[in-house]
Design a protein around this motif. Structure first.
Motif, PDB file in Angstrom:
ATOM      1  N   ARG A  60       0.825  -1.204   0.000  1.00  0.00           N
ATOM      2  CA  ARG A  60       0.000   0.000   0.000  1.00  0.00           C
ATOM      3  C   ARG A  60       0.859   1.254   0.000  1.00  0.00           C
ATOM      4  NH1 ARG A  60      -2.420  -3.389   4.000  1.00  0.00           N
ATOM      5  NH2 ARG A  60      -4.497  -4.135   3.380  1.00  0.00           N
ATOM      6  N   THR A  61       0.290   2.345  -0.492  1.00  0.00           N
ATOM      7  CA  THR A  61       0.950   3.643  -0.450  1.00  0.00           C
ATOM      8  C   THR A  61       0.570   4.344   0.842  1.00  0.00           C
ATOM      9  OG1 THR A  61       0.902   3.847  -2.865  1.00  0.00           O
ATOM     10  CG2 THR A  61       1.186   5.873  -1.594  1.00  0.00           C
ATOM     11  N   ALA A  62       1.574   4.798   1.584  1.00  0.00           N
ATOM     12  CA  ALA A  62       1.337   5.497   2.851  1.00  0.00           C
ATOM     13  C   ALA A  62       1.576   6.988   2.641  1.00  0.00           C
ATOM     14  CB  ALA A  62       2.270   4.956   3.928  1.00  0.00           C
ATOM     15  N   ASP A  63       0.641   7.796   3.114  1.00  0.00           N
ATOM     16  CA  ASP A  63       0.732   9.234   2.837  1.00  0.00           C
ATOM     17  C   ASP A  63      -0.082  10.020   3.861  1.00  0.00           C
ATOM     18  OD1 ASP A  63       1.512  11.499   1.528  1.00  0.00           O
ATOM     19  OD2 ASP A  63       0.409  11.106  -0.319  1.00  0.00           O
ATOM     20  N   LYS A  64       0.099  11.341   3.854  1.00  0.00           N
ATOM     21  CA  LYS A  64      -0.738  12.304   4.575  1.00  0.00           C
ATOM     22  C   LYS A  64      -0.787  12.055   6.084  1.00  0.00           C
ATOM     23  CE  LYS A  64      -3.589  13.248   0.531  1.00  0.00           C
ATOM     24  NZ  LYS A  64      -2.808  12.403  -0.393  1.00  0.00           N
ATOM     25  N   LEU A  65       0.317  12.302   6.717  1.00  0.00           N
ATOM     26  CA  LEU A  65       0.416  12.163   8.172  1.00  0.00           C
ATOM     27  C   LEU A  65      -0.216  13.361   8.869  1.00  0.00           C
ATOM     28  CD1 LEU A  65       1.798  10.429  10.481  1.00  0.00           C
ATOM     29  CD2 LEU A  65       3.671  12.075  10.316  1.00  0.00           C
ATOM     30  N   VAL A  66      -1.082  13.096   9.850  1.00  0.00           N
ATOM     31  CA  VAL A  66      -1.689  14.144  10.674  1.00  0.00           C
ATOM     32  C   VAL A  66      -1.622  13.692  12.124  1.00  0.00           C
ATOM     33  CG1 VAL A  66      -3.225  14.955   8.846  1.00  0.00           C
ATOM     34  CG2 VAL A  66      -4.020  13.191  10.423  1.00  0.00           C
ATOM     35  N   PHE A  67      -2.079  14.554  13.031  1.00  0.00           N
ATOM     36  CA  PHE A  67      -2.095  14.211  14.452  1.00  0.00           C
ATOM     37  C   PHE A  67      -3.478  14.447  15.030  1.00  0.00           C
ATOM     38  CE2 PHE A  67       2.285  15.067  13.493  1.00  0.00           C
ATOM     39  CZ  PHE A  67       3.011  14.184  14.278  1.00  0.00           C
ATOM     40  N   MET A  68      -3.899  13.516  15.873  1.00  0.00           N
ATOM     41  CA  MET A  68      -5.127  13.679  16.642  1.00  0.00           C
ATOM     42  C   MET A  68      -4.794  13.428  18.099  1.00  0.00           C
ATOM     43  SD  MET A  68      -8.191  11.912  14.398  1.00  0.00           S
ATOM     44  CE  MET A  68      -9.405  12.576  15.538  1.00  0.00           C
ATOM     45  N   ASN A  69      -5.043  14.417  18.937  1.00  0.00           N
ATOM     46  CA  ASN A  69      -4.716  14.311  20.360  1.00  0.00           C
ATOM     47  C   ASN A  69      -3.263  13.898  20.579  1.00  0.00           C
ATOM     48  OD1 ASN A  69      -7.439  14.889  21.050  1.00  0.00           O
ATOM     49  ND2 ASN A  69      -7.976  12.742  20.719  1.00  0.00           N
TER      50      ASN A  69
END
Length: 405
Positions: A139-148
């Motif tokens: 799979r292609t891994a992308d778009k890292l974000v943060f929650m809490n």
């Protein structure tokens, strides 16, 4: 809206075709800043010498990374479409003094989401690789974000480069959380949660801190079309499962998604960003992807009358609590503020740091700063393909805080 996946490759070709123009423009910009031509104010510039003991090169490999003398001397890598290549797709970092930083002595951690490998956690105290073939191998891994304060990223399989994708995949994760303390990956949202058909992929998304917006690519043998949705979790994402789906899903539209994802005029960017880049000539065109440490999806701004981010210079901006920095693809880094546990730099004035020059066909793509250590991702590119890739570490204290040593 109908399209073909060939537009995917065309976009990347457009990026690469303008790279030569970008380097020429940015070189002229630094010269202009140095002599005051068309610039709001001059800026102090510091260059890192090639033989400096304060920086080290690393190349990615199937097991993680290894030191190399120079990027072009790294082992040759088969060039692949960027969605399929071993590369750092994005970097995000925590802010100062969050619970995640306790084990690192307080300095922020940097999460380098590495396609086809896993996550490389970078900190002033050390670098560690967390591999996971279950979620990264195909799979292609992308778009890292943060929650809490927790890093979350998306995975997908691009139909253009994966013609044999099975329509009966037994498990289709969309969002995956990584826990640094245990090094464990686990899915928190699947295609089943979003009630998406088997011939679809979430090709883009945005999380604004409250609501999620998704662009979904639906493909057949003859055509590709897009649909859009938005959702607001009614509970913590960790509590959601295919059996307990507490998500309020709504239909969205192309217009709404464009409003959320399209770059805004640079005049609408945060004042700290405008102040950091005020030394750039007024007629210099650039695109800025602005990330808040430990925050949601990066905000995008454009400083150009062209309104086309694929044909102008690109910068990644990291906004932390005590500092702000912007890195252009040629390695020009603008910096202001105080690095973690250190005094304010340059009497609160902006400064520019020139990272080691990369050979032709290479570029810097993203970065983060942990304590006084800078980590910058680099890669070899040819149109939409990526070859060698890795990262650079720079001991900024040796360069910016010489008096403190």
């Amino acid at each position: 809206m109908k399209s073909t996946d060939k537009s995917f490759a065309a976009t990347k070709i457009s990026h690469a075709a303008t790279r030569a123009i970008f380097f020429a423009l940015l070189a002229g910009t630094i010269l202009s800043c140095g002599n005051g031509s068309k610039s709001a104010e001059p800026i102090q510039t510091i260059s890192i010498e090639k033989k400096s003991a304060g920086h080290k090169w690393f190349a990615l490999n199937k097991d993680g990374y290894s030191p190399v003398e120079l990027p072009q001397k790294a082992p040759a890598a088969l060039q692949k479409p960027w969605t399929e290549a071993l590369r750092i797709s994005c970097m995000g970092q925590t802010n100062e003094k969050t619970p995640l930083d306790v084990s690192a002595g307080g300095e922020p951690k940097i999460y380098a989401l590495t396609n086809r490998l896993g996550i490389i956690v970078m900190a002033q105290s050390g670098v560690k690789v967390f591999k996971d073939p279950q979620f990264f191998a195909e799979r292609t891994a992308d778009k890292l974000v943060f929650m809490n304060g927790q890093p979350i990223y998306s995975v997908y399989r691009n139909s253009y480069f994966n013609e044999k994708i099975s329509s009966r995949q037994p498990f289709r994760p969309f969002l995956i959380q990584f826990t640094a303390d245990s090094g464990v990956y686990f899915p928190i949202l699947t295609y089943e949660n979003l009630s998406l058909p088997t011939n679809s992929e979430v090709n883009d998304f945005c999380w604004n801190g409250t609501e999620w917006f998704c662009s979904i690519k639906n493909y057949t043998e003859t055509e590709t079309n897009f649909s859009y949705l938005k959702f607001r979790p009614e509970t913590a994402l960790l509590s959601i499962s295919p059996e307990k789906n507490l998500i309020a899903i709504q239909k969205s539209s192309e217009d709404e998604f464009r409003r959320v994802r399209s770059p805004k005029d640079f005049s609408a960017s945060p004042k700290r960003v405008q102040s950091l880049l005020k030394s750039l000539p007024a007629d210099f065109d650039f695109y800025a992807e602005c990330k808040d440490a430990g925050g949601a999806t990066a905000r995008q701004f454009i400083h150009s009358k062209i309104k086309d981010p694929t044909s102008i210079a690109r910068a990644v901006v990291q906004i932390s609590g005590t500092w702000i920095a912007a890195l252009f693809e040629d390695g020009t880094l603008y910096l202001n503020g105080a690095l973690y546990a250190n005094k304010i730099l340059n009497n609160s004035k902006n400064l520019a740091l020139r990272l080691p020059k990369l050979p032709e066909g290479y570029k810097y793509t993203d970065f983060g700063i942990s304590g006084t250590t800078l980590f910058a991702a680099w890669e070899q590119t040819d149109f939409y393909k990526t070859g060698r890739a890795g990262f650079l570490s720079v001991q900024l204290k040796k360069i910016l805080y010489k008096d403190a040593e």
